[in-house]
Write a protein that holds these residues in place. Structure first.
Motif, PDB file in Angstrom:
ATOM      1  N   LEU A   1       0.842  -1.194   0.000  1.00  0.00           N
ATOM      2  CA  LEU A   1       0.000   0.000   0.000  1.00  0.00           C
ATOM      3  C   LEU A   1       0.877   1.244   0.000  1.00  0.00           C
ATOM      4  CD1 LEU A   1      -2.532  -1.152   2.746  1.00  0.00           C
ATOM      5  CD2 LEU A   1      -2.703  -1.475   0.268  1.00  0.00           C
ATOM      6  N   ASP A   2       0.267   2.377  -0.223  1.00  0.00           N
ATOM      7  CA  ASP A   2       1.007   3.635  -0.197  1.00  0.00           C
ATOM      8  C   ASP A   2       1.567   3.885   1.202  1.00  0.00           C
ATOM      9  OD1 ASP A   2       0.436   4.108  -2.840  1.00  0.00           O
ATOM     10  OD2 ASP A   2      -1.352   5.319  -2.403  1.00  0.00           O
ATOM     11  N   GLY A   3       2.744   4.480   1.264  1.00  0.00           N
ATOM     12  CA  GLY A   3       3.316   4.871   2.541  1.00  0.00           C
ATOM     13  C   GLY A   3       4.210   3.803   3.144  1.00  0.00           C
ATOM     14  N   THR A   4       4.906   4.165   4.204  1.00  0.00           N
ATOM     15  CA  THR A   4       5.819   3.259   4.909  1.00  0.00           C
ATOM     16  C   THR A   4       5.554   3.327   6.404  1.00  0.00           C
ATOM     17  OG1 THR A   4       7.513   4.988   5.089  1.00  0.00           O
ATOM     18  CG2 THR A   4       7.626   3.525   3.164  1.00  0.00           C
ATOM     19  N   ASP A   5       6.052   2.311   7.123  1.00  0.00           N
ATOM     20  CA  ASP A   5       5.905   2.311   8.571  1.00  0.00           C
ATOM     21  C   ASP A   5       7.088   3.028   9.218  1.00  0.00           C
ATOM     22  OD1 ASP A   5       8.051   0.551   8.498  1.00  0.00           O
ATOM     23  OD2 ASP A   5       6.830  -1.225   8.905  1.00  0.00           O
ATOM     24  N   ALA A   6       7.165   2.941  10.533  1.00  0.00           N
ATOM     25  CA  ALA A   6       8.209   3.667  11.262  1.00  0.00           C
ATOM     26  C   ALA A   6       9.605   3.170  10.919  1.00  0.00           C
ATOM     27  CB  ALA A   6       7.960   3.545  12.770  1.00  0.00           C
ATOM     28  N   ASP A   7       9.718   1.924  10.442  1.00  0.00           N
ATOM     29  CA  ASP A   7      11.024   1.367  10.089  1.00  0.00           C
ATOM     30  C   ASP A   7      11.368   1.568   8.619  1.00  0.00           C
ATOM     31  OD1 ASP A   7      11.441   0.390  12.696  1.00  0.00           O
ATOM     32  OD2 ASP A   7      10.227  -1.391  12.253  1.00  0.00           O
ATOM     33  N   GLY A   8      10.502   2.260   7.902  1.00  0.00           N
ATOM     34  CA  GLY A   8      10.756   2.501   6.489  1.00  0.00           C
ATOM     35  C   GLY A   8      10.281   1.404   5.565  1.00  0.00           C
ATOM     36  N   ASN A   9       9.591   0.398   6.113  1.00  0.00           N
ATOM     37  CA  ASN A   9       9.040  -0.673   5.276  1.00  0.00           C
ATOM     38  C   ASN A   9       7.715  -0.249   4.672  1.00  0.00           C
ATOM     39  OD1 ASN A   9      11.088  -2.664   5.889  1.00  0.00           O
ATOM     40  ND2 ASN A   9      10.157  -2.799   7.925  1.00  0.00           N
ATOM     41  N   ARG A  10       7.445  -0.750   3.495  1.00  0.00           N
ATOM     42  CA  ARG A  10       6.188  -0.403   2.822  1.00  0.00           C
ATOM     43  C   ARG A  10       4.999  -0.966   3.594  1.00  0.00           C
ATOM     44  NH1 ARG A  10       6.524  -1.627  -3.523  1.00  0.00           N
ATOM     45  NH2 ARG A  10       4.576  -0.437  -3.410  1.00  0.00           N
ATOM     46  N   ASN A  11       3.941  -0.195   3.657  1.00  0.00           N
ATOM     47  CA  ASN A  11       2.718  -0.675   4.292  1.00  0.00           C
ATOM     48  C   ASN A  11       2.120  -1.812   3.471  1.00  0.00           C
ATOM     49  OD1 ASN A  11       2.819   1.165   6.434  1.00  0.00           O
ATOM     50  ND2 ASN A  11       1.794   2.753   5.240  1.00  0.00           N
ATOM     51  N   CYS A  12       1.476  -2.744   4.173  1.00  0.00           N
ATOM     52  CA  CYS A  12       0.887  -3.907   3.506  1.00  0.00           C
ATOM     53  C   CYS A  12      -0.545  -4.101   3.983  1.00  0.00           C
ATOM     54  CB  CYS A  12       1.690  -5.165   3.812  1.00  0.00           C
ATOM     55  SG  CYS A  12       3.412  -5.093   3.343  1.00  0.00           S
ATOM     56  N   GLY A  13      -1.329  -4.784   3.202  1.00  0.00           N
ATOM     57  CA  GLY A  13      -2.700  -5.093   3.574  1.00  0.00           C
ATOM     58  C   GLY A  13      -3.190  -6.349   2.898  1.00  0.00           C
TER      59      GLY A  13
END
Length: 456
Positions: A361-373
């Motif tokens: 998904l668009d964006g990344t988490d706090a660790d810089g990994n791509r968001n997933c769903g």
């Protein structure tokens, strides 16, 4: 790079594939990429002189999936599983669908459930038993067993039979000490079918055979020895009595993409895989290749044949077995900002085939990994109608879909969370829903299952 994988249960998701037509031309093109050891077997060589070309039995269902072998098994009225005890023994438990509660599989009042007088108790040497429900029988399949009393002492794979209430447990058959089984297990009312692997003293596989076991007598029949050098796996049996075998050939490797980003490279490698499906009639001696395709694929062996889904194109196909006739059922389009990278078949519920697609998904988490769903879909095999099932839970901030462990004609037994409960229940929480409400994402119809407390 983080890569989110759908985990409806214990680990392995991958199964397989779709995408070229099942014509002689497309099959021969893909076959050219295979090594000699992995060429599809046509049944012309190494076949017994007396060929059995039609199933000797029908009415089969697949009792488990490769990724759910240790979870349990469902009947028309409840779900059976193993609950481990602190003293290294275990208990059979039963989730009653009517009450949505887990209980010991024991009818004795004031029972302590910790010794052989209890129908729910399993000694340490039987800890690897997998419960399987076949009609009015409860089978306990001890697929790998090591004695809890003597370190390193092993006993052969065994199959026990009991009543659905756990009573009358008896040894049905015992296998050779060199044999194991990690395949899907299929059955009709009187016969179990599986793939058995033999190994030498060092643990190296020396042969594989399709085996049936008579559930009345325990008599075993090795009806189809898989030819040496043929790297195939058993995927289940169709209702009309055809065992499905499959193989996967990777046509691309990391050497073809040196210095390139692994996230993009792995997707291209997955798309280049070649899948071959073949069938052997139950009790038969002849294997026939029915279809071969390439792509980033998953598949499901259901009662009526083979279903395949391509993660890249979103195409869901049905393949009739044993003739290999195919039909495009639906094309599932992902929404804006959704980049699919994996898929997973759940199960067939009546006319509905249910599967999930995992997406970046668009964006990344706090660790810089791509968001997933995770996005779950149901497709009606009769009409082609599509439904998105929106029932989900949050797994460390990522959306995951419910997954099913068992079903009846009317209801589905679901995993509703994979980070709740205690370790003795695999950390899962469960729920029950009418199939129609599940397909239409009616969250109000969910009945949470009350689990027994930790036995410690």
């Amino acid at each position: 790079m983080k890569r989110f994988l759908p985990i409806p249960v214990l680990c392995s998701a991958a199964l397989l594939a779709v995408l070229c037509a099942c014509t002689p031309d497309s099959a021969s093109t893909a076959t050219d990429t295979l090594s000699d050891a992995e060429q599809p077997f046509t049944g012309e060589e190494a076949s017994p002189a007396e060929k059995v070309t039609q199933p000797v039995a029908t009415g089969f269902v697949n009792l488990n999936r490769a990724d759910q072998t240790m979870i349990g098994s469902g009947s028309d009225t409840g779900f059976y599983q193993i609950l481990y005890r602190p003293d290294n023994s275990a208990n059979l438990t039963y989730v009653d669908y009517a009450t949505a509660q887990e209980i010991f599989l024991c009818a004795s009042p004031n029972c302590t459930h910790d010794n052989e007088s209890c129908s729910a108790w399993l000694p340490p040497e039987d800890l690897s038993c997998v419960p399987l429900v076949v009609g009015d029988r409860l089978l306990l399949f001890d697929r790998i067993s090591f004695s809890g009393g003597t370190e390193g002492q092993a006993h052969p794979m065994r199959l026990f039979s009991a009543g659905l209430d756990g009573s009358g447990r008896k040894l049905l058959t015992e296998f050779d000490g060199s044999e194991s089984c990690f395949s899907v297990i299929s059955a009709n009312e009187t016969m179990l079918v599986m793939q058995v692997t033999r190994a030498d003293e060092q643990g190296a596989a020396t042969g594989q055979t399709l085996v049936s076991v008579n559930l009345d007598t325990g008599e075993r029949s090795d009806f189809y020895p898989i030819p040496q050098g043929q790297n195939v796996q058993f995927a289940g049996v169709t209702e009309n009595g055809y065992c499905v075998l499959y193989s996967v050939q990777e046509t691309l490797s990391e050497k073809d993409f040196q210095g390139e980003d692994w996230g993009e490279t792995s997707a291209v490698m997955d798309s280049g895989k070649v899948y071959t499906w073949s069938v052997v009639p139950v009790g038969g001696s002849r294997q026939e290749t029915v279809c071969q395709r390439s792509g980033d694929l998953q598949f499901l062996v259901a009662d009526d044949g083979l279903y395949t889904f391509d993660c890249n194109t979103g195409e869901l196909y049905y393949i009739s077995l044993p003739d290999g006739t195919e039909k495009l059922l639906a094309t599932v389009a992902q929404g804006e900002g959704q980049e699919p990278y994996a898929s997973y078949f759940d199960r067939k519920l009546g006319d509905w085939v249910v599967f999930s697609v995992s997406c970046y998904l668009d964006g990344t988490d706090a660790d810089g990994n791509r968001n997933c769903g995770d996005f779950c879909y149901a497709v009606n095999t009769a009409t082609g109608e599509q439904k998105q099932i929106t029932l989900q839970y949050s797994y460390f901030g990522e959306a995951r879909s419910f997954s099913s462990l068992a079903s009846t004609d009317t209801d589905v037994f679901l995993i509703t969370n994979t980070q709740g409960g205690d370790n003795l229940h695999y950390g899962y929480t469960f729920g029950l829903m009418p199939i129609t409400d599940y397909i239409h994402s009616n969250a109000e119809a969910l009945r949470p299952v009350t689990m027994m407390p930790d036995l410690g």
